[in-house]
Design an enzyme around this catalytic site. Structure first.
Site, PDB file in Angstrom:
ATOM      1  N   ASP A   1       1.337 -27.900  28.917  1.00 52.08           N
ATOM      2  CA  ASP A   1       2.421 -27.891  29.895  1.00 52.08           C
ATOM      3  C   ASP A   1       1.936 -28.462  31.227  1.00 52.08           C
ATOM      4  OD1 ASP A   1       5.074 -26.897  31.004  1.00 52.08           O
ATOM      5  OD2 ASP A   1       3.680 -25.713  32.203  1.00 52.08           O
TER       6      ASP A   1
ATOM      7  N   GLU B   1       3.927 -29.664  23.541  1.00 48.41           N
ATOM      8  CA  GLU B   1       3.014 -29.351  24.636  1.00 48.41           C
ATOM      9  C   GLU B   1       1.623 -28.992  24.115  1.00 48.41           C
ATOM     10  OE1 GLU B   1       5.908 -27.712  28.182  1.00 48.41           O
ATOM     11  OE2 GLU B   1       5.201 -26.275  26.692  1.00 48.41           O
TER      12      GLU B   1
END
Length: 253
Positions: free
Chosen positions: A68, A140
């Site tokens: 992320d 991610e």
């Protein structure tokens, strides 16, 4: 301490067909992991770990956390370099649209990442393989794994192939009100009247794309493409802003 020791992922205990499948994924992406256990880890859901407690697998939640942050950095660098006219607030808004869950799900689906997720039987039976949050997490986690394995530059190369072209193609133009910004620029410089015209509609009815041209008086400034007329107009306005800013910069030199 190397990555295998750190993550303690018992990749050798994965079925041979699973490892063969991930080899195919690496070939398709033209990415070869130095430590393939990181790749397996990125696609391992907690439900799979729970059903194989004795095999010392680990889920992808930590890699998702890292990915992320890496994704935000990569997108931030790209926007900073390619959108010099945007304010901090506009950059933040556009970045948020690019890294939000719906966008990550689209990227994940385009890469068919759902086919590779290691799921527990219960999660599999309840449709976990197509669950949006799960697909976004895997995207991610993959970025996090790639970053740990090879650093930022290969991540940037990956984003240049999967994410950045969509920004340039205007897929996120609807997020920014480029038409209003263009109108403000024109009003400040008294350049004349803006006109938007749809010059082409292409593709089948269920996937139609519109091509729009924006003109300042009789001068064409930009051409935009979008899945709707509004999206195409926003994309055309975005290009027109770059043209006018370029003219302005030349005038100052």
């Amino acid at each position: 301490m190397n990555n295998k020791q750190k993550y303690k992922y018992a990749s050798s205990l994965l079925p041979v067909e699973v490892r063969r499948k991930f080899k195919g994924l690496q070939d398709r992406l033209s990415i070869q992991f130095k430590d393939e256990s990181l790749l397996y880890n990125a696609f391992t859901h907690s439900s799979y770990v729970n059903e194989h407690r004795r095999k010392n697998f680990s889920d992808n939640e930590r890699l998702e956390f890292l990915g992320d942050a890496v994704l935000e950095l990569g997108v931030s660098r790209f926007l900073f370099a390619t959108e010099p006219d945007m304010s901090e607030g506009e950059l933040t808004k556009l970045r948020a649209a690019i890294v939000c869950e719906p966008s990550l799900v689209k990227f994940s689906n385009e890469l068919h990442f759902g086919d590779f997720i290691l799921l527990g039987k219960g999660e599999e039976q309840t449709g976990g393989r197509t669950r949006p949050a799960l697909l976004a997490d895997v995207f991610e986690a993959f970025i996090g794994a790639l970053f740990l394995d090879q650093g930022m530059e290969p991540v940037t190369t990956f984003l240049e192939q999967v994410v950045f072209p969509k920004i340039g193609d205007g897929a996120f133009s609807h997020v920014m009100d480029y038409k209003s910004r263009l109108q403000e620029i024109v009003q400040q410089t008294n350049h004349g009247n803006l006109n938007y015209e749809i010059v082409e509609e292409k593709g089948p009815a269920h996937a139609k794309k519109f091509v729009t041209v924006v003109r300042l008086e009789n001068r064409e400034l930009g051409t935009g493409i979008g899945r709707s007329k509004k999206e195409a107009e926003q994309d055309a306005a975005r290009q027109a802003i770059h043209v006018l800013k370029g003219i302005e910069a030349e005038g100052e030199n």
